[in-house]
Write an enzyme that holds these catalytic residues in place. Structure first.
Site, mmCIF file in Angstrom:
data_model
loop_
_atom_site.group_PDB
_atom_site.id
_atom_site.type_symbol
_atom_site.label_atom_id
_atom_site.label_comp_id
_atom_site.label_asym_id
_atom_site.label_seq_id
_atom_site.Cartn_x
_atom_site.Cartn_y
_atom_site.Cartn_z
ATOM 1 N N ASP A 163 -2.095 -9.565 -4.161
ATOM 2 C CA ASP A 163 -3.512 -9.512 -2.123
ATOM 3 C C ASP A 163 -4.567 -9.899 -3.084
ATOM 4 O O ASP A 163 -5.405 -9.234 -3.553
ATOM 5 C CB ASP A 163 -3.176 -8.098 -0.969
ATOM 6 C CG ASP A 163 -1.761 -8.076 -1.017
ATOM 7 O OD1 ASP A 163 -0.858 -8.891 -1.233
ATOM 8 O OD2 ASP A 163 -1.595 -7.280 -0.009
ATOM 9 N N HIS B 9 0.002 -7.991 -10.197
ATOM 10 C CA HIS B 9 1.899 -8.396 -11.169
ATOM 11 C C HIS B 9 1.124 -9.718 -12.285
ATOM 12 O O HIS B 9 0.432 -10.172 -11.671
ATOM 13 C CB HIS B 9 2.701 -9.053 -10.209
ATOM 14 C CG HIS B 9 2.871 -7.583 -9.323
ATOM 15 N ND1 HIS B 9 4.070 -6.541 -8.798
ATOM 16 C CD2 HIS B 9 1.881 -6.739 -8.219
ATOM 17 C CE1 HIS B 9 3.696 -5.840 -8.170
ATOM 18 N NE2 HIS B 9 2.443 -6.138 -7.631
ATOM 19 N N SER C 30 -11.571 -5.593 -6.682
ATOM 20 C CA SER C 30 -12.187 -6.539 -7.329
ATOM 21 C C SER C 30 -11.297 -7.662 -7.254
ATOM 22 O O SER C 30 -11.452 -8.178 -6.852
ATOM 23 C CB SER C 30 -11.791 -5.542 -8.853
ATOM 24 O OG SER C 30 -12.447 -6.138 -9.696
#
Length: 302
Positions: A84, A160, A271
């Site tokens: 995200d 991911h 981050s």
């Protein structure tokens, strides 16, 4: 800028990390987490566990997992978003420089570090006049592309695999832990090269592929699930140093195979993820700078 760089961000981040791991009394959990949810706009309806009393400390809450159906992985496009976040920049790499935000660049070689001189990555042969960028491109007619995704504090903090690829090498750069907020990134040139980061390099069906997890203030912990030897934000480090680790061995010639959408790692808090990869010239991004994106959505395809 010099004053900000002198702030002991690594020490502060370690202190914040320890504070995050302090177990909260059950009665205090809901008000503390509710304040965080309200401040950063967290959508708890997506969380695998919605009950706030379940999370013993802030660290567990930051690293909350999602419901399986919350993030469907796009099957049509070859590269998906690994996390995200917000798209800061994307496009072709030009003149060995990459944009961290519009108009502010950093050196590709400083960011990734020197070429890995082993057989595990099939780089182009270094010839006089070949730039670092040209050496990363393994197939004639391909170009080098990049995409920068900023994870805000309210985002899902796991990341991911963005495509089917194999990870051959890990390079860990200890460094500063300055904020990577887009506002800060505008006034600190080569911010991503100063900060602690973990560079995973390997290859996909079109050649070179890399994913870099960039640390930030209060994000001293970068975890890669298949790499138990990685330890970030250690108290002591040499400025400008890095350490390498190869996933290619006599028993494992293929490295670490990753499937698109597979769990790869996690941050504490938020981050930045930077993708740098080669692809044919007809590769197209399906993005707009500044747009919000979620893990599993399309980044681009041929």
């Amino acid at each position: 800028v010099a004053l900000y760089k002198s702030v002991p961000t690594r020490l502060l981040s370690r202190a914040w990390g320890r504070l995050n791991q302090v177990e909260l009394p059950t009665w205090l959990r809901k008000p503390v987490y509710s304040l965080y949810i309200w401040t950063f706009g967290v959508n708890m309806k997506e969380a695998a566990v919605e009950d706030l009393h379940h999370y013993r400390n802030l660290s567990e809450f930051f690293r909350r997992k999602l419901k399986p159906q919350a993030r469907p992985v796009c099957c049509v496009h070859s590269v998906i978003s690994p996390s995200d976040g917000k798209i800061l920049n994307f496009g072709q790499v030009e003149n060995c420089e990459v944009e961290q935000v519009k108009g502010v660049t950093y050196s590709l070689e400083s960011f990734l570090g020197p070429r890995i001189c082993t057989e595990e990555l099939h780089f182009s042969q270094a010839t006089p006049g070949n730039s670092f960028q040209q050496q990363l491109v393994t197939k004639e007619g391909n170009e080098l592309y990049h995409c920068v995704i900023y994870l805000a504090p309210g985002d899902y903090h796991c990341f991911h695999s963005p495509t089917d690829w194999r990870v051959s090498h890990r390079r860990h750069f200890p460094g500063s832990l300055m904020s990577v907020n887009p506002g800060v990134a505008r006034w600190i040139k080569e911010l991503f090269c100063h900060n602690e980061r973990v560079v995973l390099t390997g290859d996909w069906k079109h050649g070179f592929f890399s994913l870099t997890a960039v640390g930030a203030t209060n994000v001293g912990s970068i975890r890669i699930y298949f790499d138990q030897d990685l330890h970030t934000n250690s108290p002591c480090y040499s400025k400008g140093s890095y350490n390498d680790f190869s996933f290619i061995s006599n028993n494992n010639k293929e490295g670490i195979p990753m499937r698109k959408g597979e769990h790869l790692g996690e941050f504490n808090l938020g981050s930045t993820i930077v993708l740098i990869f080669e692809a044919p010239k007809d590769f197209k991004f399906h993005l707009k700078a500044g747009q919000k994106i979620r893990f599993g959505e399309a980044l681009g395809s041929l």
